[in-house]
Write a protein that holds these residues in place. Structure first.
Motif, short mmCIF file in Angstrom:
data_model
loop_
_atom_site.label_atom_id
_atom_site.label_comp_id
_atom_site.label_asym_id
_atom_site.label_seq_id
_atom_site.Cartn_x
_atom_site.Cartn_y
_atom_site.Cartn_z
N SER A 266 41.67 50.97 35.94
CA SER A 266 42.76 50.78 34.98
C SER A 266 42.81 52.01 34.08
O SER A 266 41.79 52.53 33.64
N PRO B 235 43.65 44.26 35.51
CA PRO B 235 44.32 43.37 36.46
C PRO B 235 43.63 42.00 36.52
O PRO B 235 42.41 41.90 36.41
N SER B 236 44.44 40.96 36.72
CA SER B 236 43.91 39.60 36.81
C SER B 236 43.70 39.23 38.28
O SER B 236 44.13 39.95 39.18
N ALA C 150 45.15 36.73 39.74
CA ALA C 150 46.47 36.41 40.28
C ALA C 150 47.24 37.68 40.65
O ALA C 150 47.84 37.75 41.74
N SER C 151 47.24 38.68 39.78
CA SER C 151 47.99 39.90 40.07
C SER C 151 47.37 40.65 41.24
O SER C 151 48.08 41.23 42.07
N THR C 152 46.05 40.65 41.32
CA THR C 152 45.38 41.31 42.43
C THR C 152 45.68 40.60 43.75
O THR C 152 45.93 41.25 44.76
N THR C 153 45.70 39.29 43.72
CA THR C 153 46.03 38.51 44.93
C THR C 153 47.46 38.78 45.36
O THR C 153 47.73 38.99 46.55
N ARG C 154 48.40 38.78 44.41
CA ARG C 154 49.81 39.07 44.74
C ARG C 154 49.94 40.46 45.36
O ARG C 154 50.62 40.63 46.38
N GLN C 155 49.29 41.43 44.76
CA GLN C 155 49.37 42.80 45.28
C GLN C 155 48.78 42.89 46.69
O GLN C 155 49.34 43.54 47.57
N GLN D 178 51.17 41.30 49.16
CA GLN D 178 52.36 42.14 49.37
C GLN D 178 52.03 43.35 50.25
O GLN D 178 52.82 43.72 51.11
#
Length: 129
Positions: free
Chosen positions: A68, A75-76, A78-83, A86
């Motif tokens: 970062s 990063p959380s 959830a955001s890491t999982t989404r990325q 994707q």
């Protein structure tokens, strides 16, 4: 491990001509059967645990290596999982599962067999009254 062992004993009984309802008492079984069932149950347990927990391990590793920039929010999960989903799709959660399965299988089998061997080796003989 115990669930796989029970399932394997039932299947072995069916193969050997039984009805699959035997308790699998290892004291009455040949040692080759006991070692075989325990080894296969340990390997199956290693495979199962690796496959089920690999997504968590991939996300954890991504969090650890994500840099970062100063002032950015860390990063959380959830955001890491989404990325990850994707960029790599659903199969990205199981990246590296092959070596992990092999490692868990080998270590789990070695640990269970060592424990079972030591347990039998260290048993004191029955004392005579």
């Amino acid at each position: 491990y115990g669930g796989y062992q029970k399932l394997l004993w039932q299947q072995l009984d069916r193969v050997l001509g039984g009805d699959g309802t035997s308790s699998g008492d290892i004291l009455t079984r040949p040692s080759s059967q006991v070692i075989g069932v325990q080894t296969l149950a340990a390997a199956c347990s290693g495979v199962t645990s690796s496959i089920l927990t690999n997504p968590l391990d991939v996300i954890k590793t991504r969090l650890q290596v994500t840099e970062s920039k100063k002032g950015d929010i860390q990063p959380s999960i959830a955001s890491t999982t989404r990325q990850l989903l994707q960029s790599d799709g659903l199969w990205g959660l199981w990246r590296g599962v092959g070596p992990r399965v092999l490692s868990s299988m080998l270590w789990g089998t070695a640990m269970v067999n060592s424990y079972e061997w030591l347990k039998r080796y260290c048993v004191l003989p029955d004392t005579v009254d």
